[in-house]
Design a protein around this motif. Structure first.
Motif, PDB file in Angstrom:
ATOM      1  N   UNK A 149      96.589 -90.670 -92.916  1.00 21.86           N
ATOM      2  CA  UNK A 149      95.573 -91.556 -93.206  1.00 21.86           C
ATOM      3  C   UNK A 149      94.294 -90.528 -93.105  1.00 21.86           C
ATOM      4  N   UNK A 150      94.248 -89.823 -92.188  1.00 20.34           N
ATOM      5  CA  UNK A 150      92.928 -88.945 -91.850  1.00 20.34           C
ATOM      6  C   UNK A 150      92.774 -88.181 -93.092  1.00 20.34           C
ATOM      7  N   UNK A 151      93.829 -87.466 -93.751  1.00 19.83           N
ATOM      8  CA  UNK A 151      93.838 -86.802 -94.691  1.00 19.83           C
ATOM      9  C   UNK A 151      93.388 -87.386 -95.943  1.00 19.83           C
ATOM     10  N   UNK A 152      94.045 -88.351 -96.140  1.00 18.40           N
ATOM     11  CA  UNK A 152      93.658 -89.215 -97.338  1.00 18.40           C
ATOM     12  C   UNK A 152      91.992 -89.795 -97.463  1.00 18.40           C
ATOM     13  N   UNK A 153      91.510 -90.281 -96.399  1.00 20.96           N
ATOM     14  CA  UNK A 153      90.217 -90.524 -95.946  1.00 20.96           C
ATOM     15  C   UNK A 153      89.095 -89.499 -96.298  1.00 20.96           C
ATOM     16  N   UNK A 154      89.572 -88.136 -95.800  1.00 18.43           N
ATOM     17  CA  UNK A 154      88.710 -87.327 -95.854  1.00 18.43           C
ATOM     18  C   UNK A 154      88.690 -86.724 -97.514  1.00 18.43           C
ATOM     19  N   UNK A 155      89.893 -86.698 -98.198  1.00 22.22           N
ATOM     20  CA  UNK A 155      89.963 -86.636 -99.689  1.00 22.22           C
ATOM     21  C   UNK A 155      89.015 -87.421-100.206  1.00 22.22           C
ATOM     22  N   UNK A 156      89.092 -88.725-100.012  1.00 24.48           N
ATOM     23  CA  UNK A 156      88.541 -89.646-100.719  1.00 24.48           C
ATOM     24  C   UNK A 156      87.006 -89.484-100.527  1.00 24.48           C
ATOM     25  N   UNK A 157      86.583 -89.195 -99.420  1.00 20.12           N
ATOM     26  CA  UNK A 157      85.271 -89.098 -99.145  1.00 20.12           C
ATOM     27  C   UNK A 157      84.693 -87.758 -99.862  1.00 20.12           C
ATOM     28  N   UNK A 158      85.737 -86.895 -99.842  1.00 17.16           N
ATOM     29  CA  UNK A 158      85.178 -85.603-100.349  1.00 17.16           C
ATOM     30  C   UNK A 158      84.900 -85.662-101.885  1.00 17.16           C
TER      31      UNK A 158
END
Length: 366
Positions: A149-158
């Motif tokens: 979830x951390x990776x997905x969230x950071x990618x979405x924000x990026x």
């Protein structure tokens, strides 16, 4: 197109770096050899411990204080639940390294904690069965984060901040200012490398002897409930760590001691003797834990000789920044590492204490 920054590797650290750089207005290209939030590296498995009573070295604590603030911010900005504050307990002999090191950190930084004797541990957390001479250091602010979830969230924000993210595009060569992949060649003013267990392949010029270690994460249906229990670290014998029930299972694992491998040679099969070993290790301290085996998954630690990180400008290339060698305890630092990488890339320095992570220590001062 020429980018300001190319980020190689979009796991935990790379996804955070891509976000923080794009957030600061940089034209960012992110490159990942697999799909988003994949299970073939080091940023998967459903849970990673986060704590501030850090027995590894008190020098990490300021970074952890900042990381906990940033996990909250990432949750607000992404709308995702990442950080589960369930508390955490470290159990061991009063003179064990985990207990004495944790006490040094909490005392130096005034962190909230409780010292519990064996009877208090059993009273508070019935699934834990310490020996009479063992004690526990309980930290109410500890817990776990969900790496996928951390990776997905950071990618979405990026992406939201304008980053160009490309997947299933392995890097075949990099040099300052240029990165070549299986699909093309790209130019940028700065390159950030977050290669995880591919560090020996992509960062051979650092002349650091990284060691890639196979690790197994085990998931059980317990014989007695661990709902409401904290994350736990046992410093007894080989030692193990684990989590309360989450997504229908409890997860437990050994910390270090795995087979040395490469990303290409890692044995992805988990064998019966490995399941038996973790069940035997937990039988006395947590007899209800390893009830019915559900499944297991492999991951990789990228270890340095002293088990501290490498987080710095490249010693031979001022327009290259590296983040690697997280040695099995790095994921809790993901958001602050992203911030540090953005600082180092843009400003060449950071306000955060990073002297411990200078690669010169591992290169004989070269």
């Amino acid at each position: 197109m020429t980018y300001d920054v190319i980020v190689i590797g979009l796991g935990g650290m790379g996804s955070a770096a891509a976000y923080r750089l794009a957030q600061r207005g940089k034209r960012v290209l992110g490159l990942e050899r697999f799909t988003p939030a994949h299970a073939l590296g080091s940023s998967h498995g459903g849970s990673r411990i986060t704590r501030q009573a850090y027995f590894e070295d008190p020098a990490y604590v300021p970074l952890l204080l900042r990381a906990h603030e940033m996990w909250d911010q990432i949750e607000r900005d992404s709308g995702e639940r990442i950080f589960h504050r369930v508390g955490g307990i470290i159990v061991g002999d009063p003179d064990s390294g985990a207990i004495t090191g944790s006490r040094a950190s909490v005392e130096q930084f005034g962190l909230r904690h409780e010292l519990l004797d064996a009877s208090r541990i059993r009273e508070r957390f019935p699934a834990l069965r310490p020996e009479p001479d063992e004690i526990g250091l309980y930290e109410p602010g500890a817990g776990f984060v969900v790496p996928e979830t951390s990776v997905q969230a950071h990618l979405a924000l990026a992406r939201r901040a304008g980053a160009d993210l490309r997947f299933e595009e392995p890097v075949t060569h990099w040099e300052p200012g240029r990165v070549t992949t299986t699909r093309g060649s790209y130019e940028a003013g700065h390159v950030v490398l977050c290669p995880g267990p591919w560090a020996p392949e992509l960062l051979g010029d650092l002349r650091i002897p990284f060691e890639i270690e196979r690790q197994v994460q085990f998931y059980f249906t317990p014989d007695e409930t661990l709902a409401g229990h904290p994350i736990y670290i046992w410093d007894r014998g080989t030692g193990f760590y684990g989590f309360p029930e989450h997504d229908g299972a409890v997860k437990v694992a050994f910390h270090h001691g795995g087979e040395i491998c490469t990303p290409e040679t890692i044995d992805r099969t988990v064998h019966a003797h490995e399941v038996e070993a973790i069940a035997n290790a937990t039988r006395s301290p947590m007899p209800g834990l390893a009830g019915t085996f559900q499944r297991a998954a492999t991951c990789m630690y990228t270890n340095t000789a002293d088990r501290h990180f490498v987080l710095a400008r490249h010693p031979e290339h001022d327009d290259v920044t590296v983040a690697c060698g997280f040695s099995g305890h790095g994921f809790k630092f993901v958001p602050v590492v992203g911030e540090i990488l953005a600082d180092l890339t843009i400003d060449g320095a950071t306000r955060h204490p990073v002297a411990l992570f200078d690669p010169a220590r591992l290169r004989g001062g070269a």
